[in-house]
Design a protein around this motif. Sequence first.
Motif, PDB file in Angstrom:
ATOM      1  N   PRO A   1       0.820  -1.231   0.000  1.00 33.94           N
ATOM      2  CA  PRO A   1       0.000   0.000   0.000  1.00 33.94           C
ATOM      3  C   PRO A   1       0.846   1.270   0.000  1.00 33.94           C
ATOM      4  O   PRO A   1       0.369   2.317  -0.454  1.00 33.94           O
ATOM      5  CB  PRO A   1      -0.822  -0.133   1.278  1.00 33.94           C
ATOM      6  N   GLU A   2       2.064   1.211   0.516  1.00 30.47           N
ATOM      7  CA  GLU A   2       2.886   2.432   0.576  1.00 30.47           C
ATOM      8  C   GLU A   2       3.246   2.955  -0.815  1.00 30.47           C
ATOM      9  O   GLU A   2       3.664   4.105  -0.952  1.00 30.47           O
ATOM     10  CB  GLU A   2       4.158   2.185   1.399  1.00 30.47           C
TER      11      GLU A   2
ATOM     12  N   ILE B   1       6.356   8.094 -11.258  1.00 30.14           N
ATOM     13  CA  ILE B   1       6.571   8.906 -10.057  1.00 30.14           C
ATOM     14  C   ILE B   1       7.350   8.083  -9.050  1.00 30.14           C
ATOM     15  O   ILE B   1       6.832   7.109  -8.498  1.00 30.14           O
ATOM     16  CB  ILE B   1       5.226   9.353  -9.440  1.00 30.14           C
ATOM     17  N   ASP B   2       8.596   8.479  -8.848  1.00 25.39           N
ATOM     18  CA  ASP B   2       9.451   7.743  -7.909  1.00 25.39           C
ATOM     19  C   ASP B   2       9.214   8.297  -6.512  1.00 25.39           C
ATOM     20  O   ASP B   2       9.642   9.400  -6.190  1.00 25.39           O
ATOM     21  CB  ASP B   2      10.916   7.901  -8.322  1.00 25.39           C
ATOM     22  N   THR B   3       8.532   7.532  -5.682  1.00 26.24           N
ATOM     23  CA  THR B   3       8.138   8.060  -4.373  1.00 26.24           C
ATOM     24  C   THR B   3       9.129   7.711  -3.269  1.00 26.24           C
ATOM     25  O   THR B   3       8.873   7.965  -2.098  1.00 26.24           O
ATOM     26  CB  THR B   3       6.750   7.531  -3.978  1.00 26.24           C
TER      27      THR B   3
ATOM     28  N   ALA C   1       6.376  11.838  -3.224  1.00 25.51           N
ATOM     29  CA  ALA C   1       5.269  11.101  -2.611  1.00 25.51           C
ATOM     30  C   ALA C   1       4.220  12.056  -2.048  1.00 25.51           C
ATOM     31  O   ALA C   1       3.053  11.706  -1.935  1.00 25.51           O
ATOM     32  CB  ALA C   1       5.792  10.180  -1.507  1.00 25.51           C
ATOM     33  N   ARG C   2       4.678  13.234  -1.679  1.00 21.37           N
ATOM     34  CA  ARG C   2       3.830  14.302  -1.126  1.00 21.37           C
ATOM     35  C   ARG C   2       3.377  14.023   0.308  1.00 21.37           C
ATOM     36  O   ARG C   2       3.228  14.943   1.090  1.00 21.37           O
ATOM     37  CB  ARG C   2       2.632  14.596  -2.038  1.00 21.37           C
ATOM     38  N   LEU C   3       3.161  12.787   0.661  1.00 22.90           N
ATOM     39  CA  LEU C   3       2.775  12.469   2.041  1.00 22.90           C
ATOM     40  C   LEU C   3       3.885  11.647   2.682  1.00 22.90           C
ATOM     41  O   LEU C   3       4.636  10.947   1.983  1.00 22.90           O
ATOM     42  CB  LEU C   3       1.479  11.657   2.060  1.00 22.90           C
ATOM     43  N   PHE C   4       3.951  11.651   3.990  1.00 23.96           N
ATOM     44  CA  PHE C   4       4.914  10.845   4.756  1.00 23.96           C
ATOM     45  C   PHE C   4       6.362  11.083   4.329  1.00 23.96           C
ATOM     46  O   PHE C   4       7.206  10.193   4.462  1.00 23.96           O
ATOM     47  CB  PHE C   4       4.607   9.357   4.625  1.00 23.96           C
ATOM     48  N   VAL C   5       6.662  12.203   3.776  1.00 23.57           N
ATOM     49  CA  VAL C   5       7.999  12.450   3.237  1.00 23.57           C
ATOM     50  C   VAL C   5       9.055  12.255   4.317  1.00 23.57           C
ATOM     51  O   VAL C   5       8.909  12.744   5.436  1.00 23.57           O
ATOM     52  CB  VAL C   5       8.094  13.871   2.650  1.00 23.57           C
TER      53      VAL C   5
ATOM     54  N   VAL D   1       7.463   1.801   7.789  1.00 28.96           N
ATOM     55  CA  VAL D   1       6.676   2.595   8.722  1.00 28.96           C
ATOM     56  C   VAL D   1       5.462   3.149   7.988  1.00 28.96           C
ATOM     57  O   VAL D   1       4.332   3.101   8.478  1.00 28.96           O
ATOM     58  CB  VAL D   1       7.533   3.749   9.294  1.00 28.96           C
ATOM     59  N   VAL D   2       5.735   3.599   6.778  1.00 28.04           N
ATOM     60  CA  VAL D   2       4.676   4.192   5.980  1.00 28.04           C
ATOM     61  C   VAL D   2       3.613   3.156   5.637  1.00 28.04           C
ATOM     62  O   VAL D   2       2.422   3.467   5.599  1.00 28.04           O
ATOM     63  CB  VAL D   2       5.260   4.841   4.702  1.00 28.04           C
ATOM     64  N   ARG D   3       4.033   1.919   5.422  1.00 29.94           N
ATOM     65  CA  ARG D   3       3.054   0.886   5.090  1.00 29.94           C
ATOM     66  C   ARG D   3       1.988   0.819   6.202  1.00 29.94           C
ATOM     67  O   ARG D   3       0.810   0.741   5.937  1.00 29.94           O
ATOM     68  CB  ARG D   3       3.736  -0.469   4.933  1.00 29.94           C
ATOM     69  N   ARG D   4       2.466   0.855   7.451  1.00 29.01           N
ATOM     70  CA  ARG D   4       1.554   0.789   8.588  1.00 29.01           C
ATOM     71  C   ARG D   4       0.680   2.054   8.657  1.00 29.01           C
ATOM     72  O   ARG D   4      -0.536   1.983   8.768  1.00 29.01           O
ATOM     73  CB  ARG D   4       2.356   0.633   9.873  1.00 29.01           C
TER      74      ARG D   4
END
Length: 883
Positions: free
Chosen positions: A219-220, A293-295, A306-310, A316-319
């Motif tokens: 999902p990340e 888009i390389d996040t 990625a714009r979020l969780f940068v 960690v982001v997956r969770r």
Amino acid sequence: MEIASKYDSYGVEDKWYDYWMKQGFFHSVPDEREPYCIVIPPPNVTGVLHMGHMLNNTIQDILVRRARMLGKNACWVPGTDHASIATEAKVVAKLREQGIDKASLTRDEFLEHAWEWKTKHGGIILDQLKKLGASCDWERTCFTMDDGLYDSVIDVFIDLYNKGLIYRGIRMVNWDPKALTAVSDEEVNYKEVNSKLYYVRYKVEGTQDEWITIATTRPETILGDTAICVHPEDERYSHLRGKRILVPLLNRSVPMIFDEYVDREFGTGALKVTPAHDINDYNLGLKYKLEVIDTFNPNGTMSEAARLFVGEDRFVVRRKITEELKNNGHIVKIEEYTNKVGYSERTDEVIEPRISVQWFMKMKELSKPALDMVEDDTILFHPAKYKNMYRHWMANVTDWCISRQLWWGQRIPAFYLPNGEFIVAKSKEEALAIARSKTEYRDAEITLDDLKQDEDVLDTWFSSWLWPISVFDGIRNPGNPDINYYYPTNDLITAPEIIFFWVARMIMAGWEYRKAIPFKNVYFTGIVRDKQGRKMSKSLGNSPEPLDLIRQNGADAVRVGMLLCSPAGNDLLYDDALIEQGRNFCNKLWNAMRLVKGWPVDDSLAQPEVNKVSVDWFNSAFNASLLNINALYDDYRLSEALMAAYKLVWDDFCSWFLEMIKPAYQQPIDRPTFEAVTGYFEKLLKVLHPFMPFITEEIWHILAERGSTESIMLSLQPVPDGYDQSLIDKFVFAEDVIMAVRNVRKEKNIPQKESIRLFIRKNNNEEPDTTFDTLVGKLCNISELGYVAEKVDGSVSFIVGSTEFFIPLTGTIDIAEELKKLEEELTYTTGFLGKVMQKLGNESFVNHAPAAVVDVERKKQEDAASRIRVLEEQIRGLKVQQQ
RNA sequence: GGGAGCAUAGCUCAGCCGGUUCAGAGCAUCUGCCUUACAAGCAGAGGGUCACAGGUUCGAAUCCUGUUGCUCCCA
């Protein structure tokens, strides 16, 4: 002098190898003779000899030694490969052991360590080959990073770049976020892990409450989605054609695409497409021209894109993102799921597929002639079945990624200007000159320091594909005498698994740079496996140590053992018994020599008749066999050639011929026979020499006085002479008679020492052939051999063909037993005749089958009928006696 | 997922354009032998519905189709 009854290779092999080296017998320089050349498939420079090398190099040595003995100027070029990935990994590991991190070293410092490692371990494998007897021209030993070969690689890179065949492109690599480097496919370990499959729903753009649900394990990566893909025939989604979808959390609008790549059975049948983070998605992206888009940052944290969780770690982001999606009503369900995840061999970090800029080589153009030359048999594959594989690959060839993110290797000669432009040139100086003349820096003040060379090195195969040319310096000096003389080489011995990596590319390079094939024949060896069929490997510990085998059994025994069971392209299931067979064969040869050496020769002795026919027969047997062996060589059926030679020596020469002419105990032999025997012995040694170089040299020197610079390896192979097939056929008959007499002796318990009488009943149809009568007399210890018209009472009889033989016996004969045997034989022959008659009675057969085939059947009928007559008559006779 | 190959004696394999090399070789096994070159040897012997099922043919281990089992390469 007493000669030991067992051959001991200890000392013998080193002695002759030193001798060959000292005499310079392996060295080749161009001359007026026909050249024969093999370039070694270069083993890893720091590798050690394994069983596969043993097999492969034995085959090469056989071919080279034979070519030399056919009067050709044979040259086997040895060398090693820098093997960038494997060697660099070893050096990195060694440094780590010393507490040194590669990242803390400069390129030059690292390379210093690498060269040190190469100096220390390099070439061990070549010394091991010497133990095997390899007749390489050691003065020509090459290494793919030798200056000349290195330069050749650079020259070729520049040339191909200038021809427009090399370009920079994007590619997905296996990225290790901990080591911050790309790793090769070989360095990725796939492990099954328990993970989760997330079902996430995306809103269809422009609708209030219409959704599409996809399934993903990652999902990340949603933040990098640039499309949703479904199967074009999937009716569940056909209404979404032309619609756009909103990526959750970002509300970025992405297209719906339809592609057969999607597995309708998996998840919901809908796939999120993230070109930057999955190789398959990347390919879809290329096909549908999707945004990439390389996040992720190189260290595995989320990037600005990625714009979020940068800045937060991917796991960690997956969770976190799962929570976020849940809160926003996007999670439909989460399932337990098992999948395979790639881990870096070096750091055990989860591999992240990552887009990167690499150097590529266009293959289409080069592959065309390379395919043709194999298709039309300009280059022959042995076995030919690999042509299929080759054709398939060449027809579907993709561009070759030639850059590697390593330091050990040929550094890519591309120099970057401050503006990001690059110049491909031989040196920084040249690049600077070009920059000053051609670029926007024409008038600017730029210096060497402004140029930065590409950090990457070239794929190892980018140097090995030039090997047959570069070992002769044919890239830099295309007209030099060596390349003109030795190229194209003759045979290449290699493994089928590198048919594309190496074989195909050498053919391409050969055509590109010499307009000629690199070799005429490719012989594919199999894989050496253990008895259970497992590939031999260090980690399984199922491989014997080759040098121990050689020490214990001798190189000759090992060579013979390995080769006997490995036809081209077939795997070899290694078994100690093979080596034992080789060793036993050495011993057989050795003892034949002892026997012959032990005979006193009497010049006054006339050649007995039996010796004369024996020599005549062996002459024919030898030549027939030699012809066969040569034919097998021509077909590259080396295993079979060896087996034919083995049988020629063991069966024909030792078991028959030597027994035939062997003088009685402590009796001398006549001169003509002795000369013939030693003459053939020498010829046999020559035939065997390519397979077993050491023992043949040893025996050759014992058999006769030789000069101090002579060697069997420089002698010429015997040339097949005519042979008398009828003599061979007659001998087969005599053999049958001899074996039948032996059987009688055995059954009746008559020792060989006790002489017997043998009577042959004249066949009414034909004159008996008496050629081998004296021989039968000698080998069967017959005191009287006579021809009779009628059967001989009071004797044991047997039949060969349709001729009856009688051995009168003093003791009683078990008539009942004899009858039983005869009747069994009669039943069989009658049945056989029945079948033949049936066939001949079939009109269709007689009408359709070729005359020759029908004639054969008629002959069978005749023979069987006359045999039946003889059997019946014998049975009648015995029955009369019985009463 | 795509492609290729293989299946014959206990093991490793050979058997080409269908017909005497058609059922073979080596090793292993079994039985005799320490016979003055070799017991690491000699002399013998046994052992296979040629994976299975169809088809083509006068005739199939061999050619064709399908089935099963195994292997390799690429993704």
